[in-house]
Design an enzyme around this catalytic site. Structure first.
Site, PDB file in Angstrom:
ATOM      1  N   GLY A  10       0.817  -1.209   0.000  1.00  0.00           N
ATOM      2  CA  GLY A  10       0.000   0.000   0.000  1.00  0.00           C
ATOM      3  C   GLY A  10       0.849   1.256   0.000  1.00  0.00           C
ATOM      4  O   GLY A  10       2.078   1.212   0.100  1.00  0.00           O
ATOM      5  N   ARG A  98      -7.014   3.201  18.500  1.00  0.00           N
ATOM      6  CA  ARG A  98      -6.595   4.545  18.902  1.00  0.00           C
ATOM      7  C   ARG A  98      -7.225   5.027  20.203  1.00  0.00           C
ATOM      8  O   ARG A  98      -6.563   5.678  21.006  1.00  0.00           O
ATOM      9  CB  ARG A  98      -6.906   5.550  17.780  1.00  0.00           C
ATOM     10  CG  ARG A  98      -5.988   5.425  16.583  1.00  0.00           C
ATOM     11  CD  ARG A  98      -6.432   6.345  15.465  1.00  0.00           C
ATOM     12  NE  ARG A  98      -5.593   6.184  14.275  1.00  0.00           N
ATOM     13  CZ  ARG A  98      -5.970   6.513  13.051  1.00  0.00           C
ATOM     14  NH1 ARG A  98      -7.168   7.030  12.851  1.00  0.00           N
ATOM     15  NH2 ARG A  98      -5.156   6.330  12.033  1.00  0.00           N
ATOM     16  N   CYS A 128      -4.092  11.149  10.377  1.00  0.00           N
ATOM     17  CA  CYS A 128      -3.154  12.076   9.728  1.00  0.00           C
ATOM     18  C   CYS A 128      -3.444  13.531  10.057  1.00  0.00           C
ATOM     19  O   CYS A 128      -2.519  14.313  10.343  1.00  0.00           O
ATOM     20  CB  CYS A 128      -3.168  11.866   8.215  1.00  0.00           C
ATOM     21  SG  CYS A 128      -4.827  11.896   7.483  1.00  0.00           S
ATOM     22  N   HIS A 240      -1.693  17.379   3.192  1.00  0.00           N
ATOM     23  CA  HIS A 240      -2.905  17.982   3.742  1.00  0.00           C
ATOM     24  C   HIS A 240      -2.601  19.394   4.251  1.00  0.00           C
ATOM     25  O   HIS A 240      -1.514  19.671   4.775  1.00  0.00           O
ATOM     26  CB  HIS A 240      -3.430  17.168   4.921  1.00  0.00           C
ATOM     27  CG  HIS A 240      -3.982  15.827   4.563  1.00  0.00           C
ATOM     28  ND1 HIS A 240      -4.194  15.396   3.275  1.00  0.00           N
ATOM     29  CD2 HIS A 240      -4.394  14.799   5.376  1.00  0.00           C
ATOM     30  CE1 HIS A 240      -4.706  14.175   3.289  1.00  0.00           C
ATOM     31  NE2 HIS A 240      -4.828  13.786   4.554  1.00  0.00           N
TER      32      HIS A 240
END
Length: 330
Positions: A10, A98, A128, A240
């Site tokens: 990936g 998380r 992210c 981003h």
């Protein structure tokens, strides 16, 4: 030292390979794992060809010290016991663990000490958008406690994986040729568009992506900070951007903020509007740091600051942060 990468084919898995190559960690053996689709592929690492093994419930992780996993939450949950049962520490890039109380959620510039308390031998890599924001926020938190944050994100196609990046490129090519673009990875056409919808909507009409920024920020910073986010997909290939407004307990001057950002680990100050110096994804893609600029006082709140930050989602927002966690443990 023996390291494994799960999800090696990936976008994040490939970035793991590049970062481990560049950072010259003392790796004696590297194992690659993937799905049936990627098993058998070979990748070059430090002069040798490594073959991707099929991820299975067996003893392949015996002797592994650290496993960097980025194969989705379902795979992480299904294989966590297999990966960790022989003593490996699993540094997981998915959302699976998380918010679990006994799994630390770590950004090394902010809470490195949390990585050393992982009773299940699982450490979670944050989302992210959260990672790049807390790296920047931490610089201001050291000056004065942050009470609340409003943030709008401008998230690139890379956040949805390699196939999404390919789709964006294909859409531009199709439109330029006068053809109808294919839409599969996103709810709508992304080329020449912005989509204010990332992940699924929750009962309060915030998306899961937006709620991740609320909950993860509080856990990482050990804070009562409140975050209200609007997450938007934009037709950018990689990196981003975020527009951030924050309120502190005491007024923080622009000069104080600039000095704090300039000194903060993992942050690069790029803030000279008169000279058109400010971060942009076009020039940040592929870089390690979080870039901060457009720092100014908020006009609606005496204790308010606003700034703009940009970071590569695949690097600091995913693979690099995981490798830095590994380095913290070493």
């Amino acid at each position: 030292m023996k390291i494994a990468i799960v999800g090696a084919s990936g976008a994040v898995g490939q970035e793991f390979l590049k970062i481990l190559e560049d950072r010259r960690l003392p790796i004696d053996e590297l194992l690659l794992f993937g799905s049936e689709r990627s098993a058998g592929r070979t990748y070059r690492f430090r002069g040798a060809d490594l073959t991707v093994r099929l991820l299975q419930h067996n003893d392949d992780f015996r002797g592994v010290d650290f496993a960097l996993t980025s194969a989705g939450a379902g795979t992480s949950r299904a294989f966590a016991e297999t990966i960790t049962r022989h003593g490996a520490v699993m540094i997981d890039n998915s959302s699976a663990f998380r918010m679990e109380a006994d799994v630390p959620l770590v950004v090394p510039e902010v809470n490195p000490e949390d990585a050393k308390n992982a009773p299940r031998r699982i450490i979670a890599n944050p989302n992210c958008t959260t990672i790049q924001m807390v790296v920047a926020l931490n610089a201001i938190e050291r000056l004065s406690h942050i009470r609340r944050v409003h943030v709008s994100t401008y998230q690139s196609a890379s956040g949805a994986g390699a196939a999404a990046m390919d789709e964006l490129a294909a859409q531009h090519a199709a439109l330029s040729a006068g053809r109808e673009p294919q839409v599969e990875k996103f709810a709508f056409q992304l080329a020449y568009n912005v989509i204010p919808h990332i992940d699924v909507f929750t009962e309060n009409d915030y998306t899961k992506e937006e709620m991740k920024m609320f909950h993860e920020t509080r856990k990482i910073m050990h804070s009562d900070i409140r975050v209200s986010a609007t997450c938007v997909r934009v037709p950018v290939m990689r990196a981003h951007s975020e527009s951030v407004w924050l309120e502190t307990e005491r007024p923080v001057s622009v000069e104080e903020a600039r000095a704090a950002f300039a000194a903060a680990p993992g942050v690069v100050l790029a803030d000279d509007p008169a000279a058109k110096v400010y971060p942009m994804p076009l020039f940040v893609a592929g870089d390690d740091p979080v870039y901060v600029g457009r720092i100014r006082k908020d006009l609606t709140c005496d204790n308010g600051l606003a700034f703009w930050c940009v970071s590569d989602q695949i690097k600091k927002g995913a693979a690099l942060n995981a490798v830095q966690i590994l380095e913290t443990l070493l």
